[in-house]
Write a protein that holds these residues in place. Structure first.
Motif, PDB file in Angstrom:
ATOM      1  N   ALA A 146       0.522  13.501  -4.391  1.00 28.61           N
ATOM      2  CA  ALA A 146       0.954  14.504  -5.485  1.00 28.61           C
ATOM      3  C   ALA A 146       1.679  13.639  -6.568  1.00 28.61           C
ATOM      4  O   ALA A 146       1.861  14.037  -7.602  1.00 28.61           O
ATOM      5  CB  ALA A 146       1.617  15.548  -5.087  1.00 28.61           C
ATOM      6  N   ASN A 147       1.815  12.241  -6.211  1.00 25.13           N
ATOM      7  CA  ASN A 147       2.701  11.613  -7.307  1.00 25.13           C
ATOM      8  C   ASN A 147       2.082  10.091  -7.444  1.00 25.13           C
ATOM      9  O   ASN A 147       1.392   9.601  -6.541  1.00 25.13           O
ATOM     10  CB  ASN A 147       4.232  11.565  -6.813  1.00 25.13           C
ATOM     11  CG  ASN A 147       4.772  12.891  -6.430  1.00 25.13           C
ATOM     12  OD1 ASN A 147       5.143  13.498  -7.480  1.00 25.13           O
ATOM     13  ND2 ASN A 147       4.933  13.303  -5.256  1.00 25.13           N
ATOM     14  N   ASP A 148       2.696   9.654  -8.592  1.00 26.26           N
ATOM     15  CA  ASP A 148       2.354   7.938  -8.575  1.00 26.26           C
ATOM     16  C   ASP A 148       3.554   7.256  -7.864  1.00 26.26           C
ATOM     17  O   ASP A 148       4.602   8.028  -7.738  1.00 26.26           O
ATOM     18  CB  ASP A 148       2.387   7.578 -10.120  1.00 26.26           C
ATOM     19  CG  ASP A 148       1.219   8.440 -10.826  1.00 26.26           C
ATOM     20  OD1 ASP A 148       0.140   8.348 -10.237  1.00 26.26           O
ATOM     21  OD2 ASP A 148       1.412   8.475 -12.091  1.00 26.26           O
ATOM     22  N   VAL A 149       3.212   5.971  -7.295  1.00 30.65           N
ATOM     23  CA  VAL A 149       4.116   5.537  -6.523  1.00 30.65           C
ATOM     24  C   VAL A 149       4.299   4.286  -7.096  1.00 30.65           C
ATOM     25  O   VAL A 149       3.503   3.306  -7.776  1.00 30.65           O
ATOM     26  CB  VAL A 149       3.409   5.191  -5.077  1.00 30.65           C
ATOM     27  CG1 VAL A 149       4.531   4.472  -4.274  1.00 30.65           C
ATOM     28  CG2 VAL A 149       3.212   6.421  -4.354  1.00 30.65           C
ATOM     29  N   ASP A 150       5.882   3.916  -7.528  1.00 30.46           N
ATOM     30  CA  ASP A 150       6.287   2.628  -7.927  1.00 30.46           C
ATOM     31  C   ASP A 150       6.214   1.682  -6.880  1.00 30.46           C
ATOM     32  O   ASP A 150       6.777   1.657  -5.651  1.00 30.46           O
ATOM     33  CB  ASP A 150       7.855   2.745  -8.425  1.00 30.46           C
ATOM     34  CG  ASP A 150       8.299   1.594  -9.175  1.00 30.46           C
ATOM     35  OD1 ASP A 150       7.263   0.735  -9.080  1.00 30.46           O
ATOM     36  OD2 ASP A 150       9.148   1.518  -9.701  1.00 30.46           O
ATOM     37  N   ALA A 160      16.966  12.391  -6.784  1.00 29.37           N
ATOM     38  CA  ALA A 160      16.219  12.404  -7.943  1.00 29.37           C
ATOM     39  C   ALA A 160      15.048  12.045  -8.129  1.00 29.37           C
ATOM     40  O   ALA A 160      14.084  12.488  -8.950  1.00 29.37           O
ATOM     41  CB  ALA A 160      17.051  11.653  -8.984  1.00 29.37           C
ATOM     42  N   VAL A 161      14.373  11.169  -7.209  1.00 23.81           N
ATOM     43  CA  VAL A 161      13.017  10.686  -7.052  1.00 23.81           C
ATOM     44  C   VAL A 161      12.382  11.399  -5.996  1.00 23.81           C
ATOM     45  O   VAL A 161      11.159  10.943  -5.638  1.00 23.81           O
ATOM     46  CB  VAL A 161      12.893   9.037  -7.021  1.00 23.81           C
ATOM     47  CG1 VAL A 161      13.526   8.307  -8.134  1.00 23.81           C
ATOM     48  CG2 VAL A 161      13.692   8.846  -5.567  1.00 23.81           C
ATOM     49  N   GLY A 162      12.904  12.479  -5.860  1.00 28.13           N
ATOM     50  CA  GLY A 162      11.875  13.376  -4.579  1.00 28.13           C
ATOM     51  C   GLY A 162      11.919  13.045  -3.256  1.00 28.13           C
ATOM     52  O   GLY A 162      11.113  13.135  -2.526  1.00 28.13           O
ATOM     53  N   ALA A 178       0.770  -1.327  -0.082  1.00 30.82           N
ATOM     54  CA  ALA A 178       0.045   0.045   0.119  1.00 30.82           C
ATOM     55  C   ALA A 178       0.806   1.172  -0.086  1.00 30.82           C
ATOM     56  O   ALA A 178       2.205   1.191   0.413  1.00 30.82           O
ATOM     57  CB  ALA A 178      -0.957  -0.063   1.113  1.00 30.82           C
ATOM     58  N   ALA A 179       0.400   2.294  -0.573  1.00 32.17           N
ATOM     59  CA  ALA A 179       0.922   3.675  -0.487  1.00 32.17           C
ATOM     60  C   ALA A 179       0.067   4.664  -0.403  1.00 32.17           C
ATOM     61  O   ALA A 179      -1.009   4.537  -0.980  1.00 32.17           O
ATOM     62  CB  ALA A 179       1.989   3.639  -1.677  1.00 32.17           C
ATOM     63  N   TYR A 180       0.485   5.738   0.104  1.00 32.61           N
ATOM     64  CA  TYR A 180      -0.050   7.080  -0.015  1.00 32.61           C
ATOM     65  C   TYR A 180       0.645   8.299  -0.521  1.00 32.61           C
ATOM     66  O   TYR A 180       1.766   8.459   0.012  1.00 32.61           O
ATOM     67  CB  TYR A 180      -0.643   7.562   1.357  1.00 32.61           C
ATOM     68  CG  TYR A 180      -1.093   8.866   1.711  1.00 32.61           C
ATOM     69  CD1 TYR A 180      -2.445   9.294   1.235  1.00 32.61           C
ATOM     70  CD2 TYR A 180      -0.349   9.907   2.045  1.00 32.61           C
ATOM     71  CE1 TYR A 180      -2.754  10.547   1.280  1.00 32.61           C
ATOM     72  CE2 TYR A 180      -0.623  11.299   2.226  1.00 32.61           C
ATOM     73  CZ  TYR A 180      -2.108  11.599   1.621  1.00 32.61           C
ATOM     74  OH  TYR A 180      -2.698  12.751   1.856  1.00 32.61           O
TER      75      TYR A 180
END
Length: 556
Positions: free
Chosen positions: A109-113, A157-159, A104-106
């Motif tokens: 503002a971004n898509d999560v890999d 680079a990935v924030g 799971a992820a939250y």
């Protein structure tokens, strides 16, 4: 963040280390920054933080309590802590052996890999911190010198400029991981570190609860399907009241009344109504034994509401509560009616087989003695005795092929004896088909037909070209009004004056017809050697015959 690409850092699971500016990074073991040597004094701000923490944890518990799907629990927990701490990304994953599995992820503002990957690539300082069960906080990735320059570049680079991570240890094994990420440097407070730890623990516990509940539901579903498919009745009763708590559908087929009525039954009232009174003591004793903690198996009879009587084989066993006391009784009820019937039938067959065997041995002994008295040489004895044994064997073959309720029929027995001797135009057979013989009469009847046939082949109508054999049979009522089989055996074209004197006398065949048949079968017989050949009649009782056979007999 690409898990496979940043394997040394692994989805924000982080360890303590020094920054480039010389200040320490933190790995919290308690509510506070580890390694800074400062003792915190509880203030009103601390109390406010604690109240907010407790309020959030209560909200989290309420939210997770109503969820039953493990993934939904993990997604909701990530969202709640993400919104509460105002972070850019939250991830939760499970660890199976050496593999991280994102669940799971939250990240509003971004898509999560969410690709999975190995845990083995973690830096040594990260692994050491996580093995100690520490939550790891990195405030500023850009100045964290325990990362290589390449690692810092890839994280930025990935924030990911700051992160807070915790890996759960259970029985010495990593089982899950919760990480919080931020796009800009951020100072993680002791309260946030401790909250991350508590949320990870609660998410894992709630997930395990949901998995256990799902497994229990699946198990119950499998048991339900098993019970519904089973031809046996599976049931559970309260050990104290004996009230039914569960009964599978086979109950209705075996006992003959609805399950709903049995479920509403208390104190065995309905069940007792169908149990035969003389068998109820067996049932009551079995229940009492199971209540005492014993496993018992017994059989009893029931009379279904439709009047059908059935045998039931019941196994009852105790079901214990947490204190080891018998709280329920489990049972398996099996319809044993067919087995009981088969056993009884088998016993009859075994008795019949024993009787036939004794009879067969006696017949063979008698055949041997009679044949030895008639024969003048060993070669003659071997031939005659072998032929007579073959006749007995054919009769036994007919009997052994019978299904339940079937009988050997006369015309089949007759043709079996004549088939190897019949020549076109020399034998005439006339009579109704399928006249059933009593099983006890088959062997003696077969030997009589064999002796008549053998005599005809050696001396009578079948020994010469001009001879002719005619066998006719019909059904006649006997003195008691039952149907009897009347057989008329007539040979023609035989010059009896030329027949050897020994063949005209009282050999075994004639003795069998004139003495054995009347004695064993209560038959009426006659045997006459006329000028034209043998004329023999036999009238004997038969097995039950159908109206159709009577009609056929009348027509013939």
């Amino acid at each position: 963040m690409n898990f496979g690409e940043l394997s040394p850092l692994r989805q924000s699971l982080h360890a303590p280390g020094a920054r480039d500016d010389g200040s320490p990074a933190r790995a919290g073991k308690r509510p506070g920054h580890a390694g800074n040597g400062i003792t915190h004094v509880q203030s009103s701000s601390d109390l406010s933080d604690n109240e907010r923490r407790l309020s959030f944890l209560l909200k989290l518990s309420d939210a997770l309590h109503v969820l039953t799907d493990p993934t939904a629990i993990q997604v909701e927990a990530c969202r709640l802590i993400g919104e509460h701490l105002k972070v850019d990304c939250v991830r939760y994953g499970e660890i199976d052996g050496e593999e991280y599995i994102p669940r799971a992820a939250y990240a509003p503002a971004n898509d999560v890999d969410l690709r999975r990957g190995p845990v083995s690539g973690l830096n040594s300082f990260l692994r050491d911190a996580y093995r100690r069960g520490e939550a790891v906080a990195i405030d500023d990735v850009a100045v964290e010198r325990r990362f290589t320059a390449d690692e810092r570049t890839r994280l930025l680079a990935v924030g990911i400029a700051a992160f807070l991570g915790f890996m759960l240890l259970k029985n010495g094994q990593w089982v899950g991981a919760l990480s919080l990420q931020h796009k800009t440097p951020r100072t993680w407070t002791p309260a946030e570190v401790e909250l991350t730890r508590e949320v990870a623990e609660r998410v894992w516990a709630a997930t395990e609860r949901a998995k256990a509940q799902a497994a229990a539901r699946e198990s119950e579903n499998r048991i339900r399907q098993f019970g519904e498919a089973s031809s046996d009745v599976l049931w559970i009763r309260d050990a104290k009241t004996l009230r039914n708590e569960s009964i599978t559908p086979a109950f209705e087929k075996i006992f003959g009344f609805p399950r709903e009525r049995a479920m509403a039954d208390d104190h065995l009232t309905t069940w007792r109504e169908v149990i035969l009174p003389e068998d109820y003591k067996v049932v009551a004793a079995g229940l009492d034994a199971a209540r005492r903690g014993e496993r018992v198996t017994f059989e009893y009879r029931i009379r279904r509401p439709d009047g059908d009587m059935r045998w039931v084989r019941s196994t009852i066993f105790p079901i214990l509560d947490a204190d080891g006391k018998v709280s329920r009784l489990g049972g398996i009820a099996h319809d044993a009616t067919e087995e009981k019937t088969s056993t009884a039938r088998l016993q009859v067959l075994v008795s019949e087989l024993q009787h036939r065997t004794r009879n067969l041995v006696a017949v063979i002994g008698a055949l041997s003695n009679k044949t030895a008295q008639e024969c003048t040489s060993l070669a003659e004895f071997q031939y005659v005795f072998g032929e007579r044994l073959a006749a007995v064997g054919r009769a036994q073959a007919h009997l052994s092929r019978l299904a339940d309720g079937e009988k050997v029929v006369f015309d089949e027995l007759l043709r079996a004896e004549l088939m190897s001797h019949a020549k076109s135009g020399r034998v005439t057979l006339a009579g109704p088909r399928d006249v059933p013989l009593r099983n006890s009469a088959v062997q003696t009847f077969a030997l009589a037909l064999h002796e008549l046939t053998t005599n005809a082949v050696k001396y009578g109508a079948l020994s010469r070209a001009e001879g002719h054999l005619e066998v006719r049979w019909e059904l006649r009522p006997d003195a008691g009004g039952d149907q009897a089989l009347h057989v008329d055996w007539r040979e023609r074209g035989v010059d009896t004056a030329a027949v050897p004197t020994a063949a005209k006398g009282g050999g075994y065949g004639r003795e069998l017809i004139e003495r054995a048949l009347p004695y064993q079968l209560q038959a009426k017989t006659s045997y006459e050697l006329t000028a034209d050949g043998v004329h023999c009649t036999i009238t004997a009782a038969i097995a039950g015959i159908s109206p159709a056979q009577l009609d056929e007999a009348a027509a013939s």
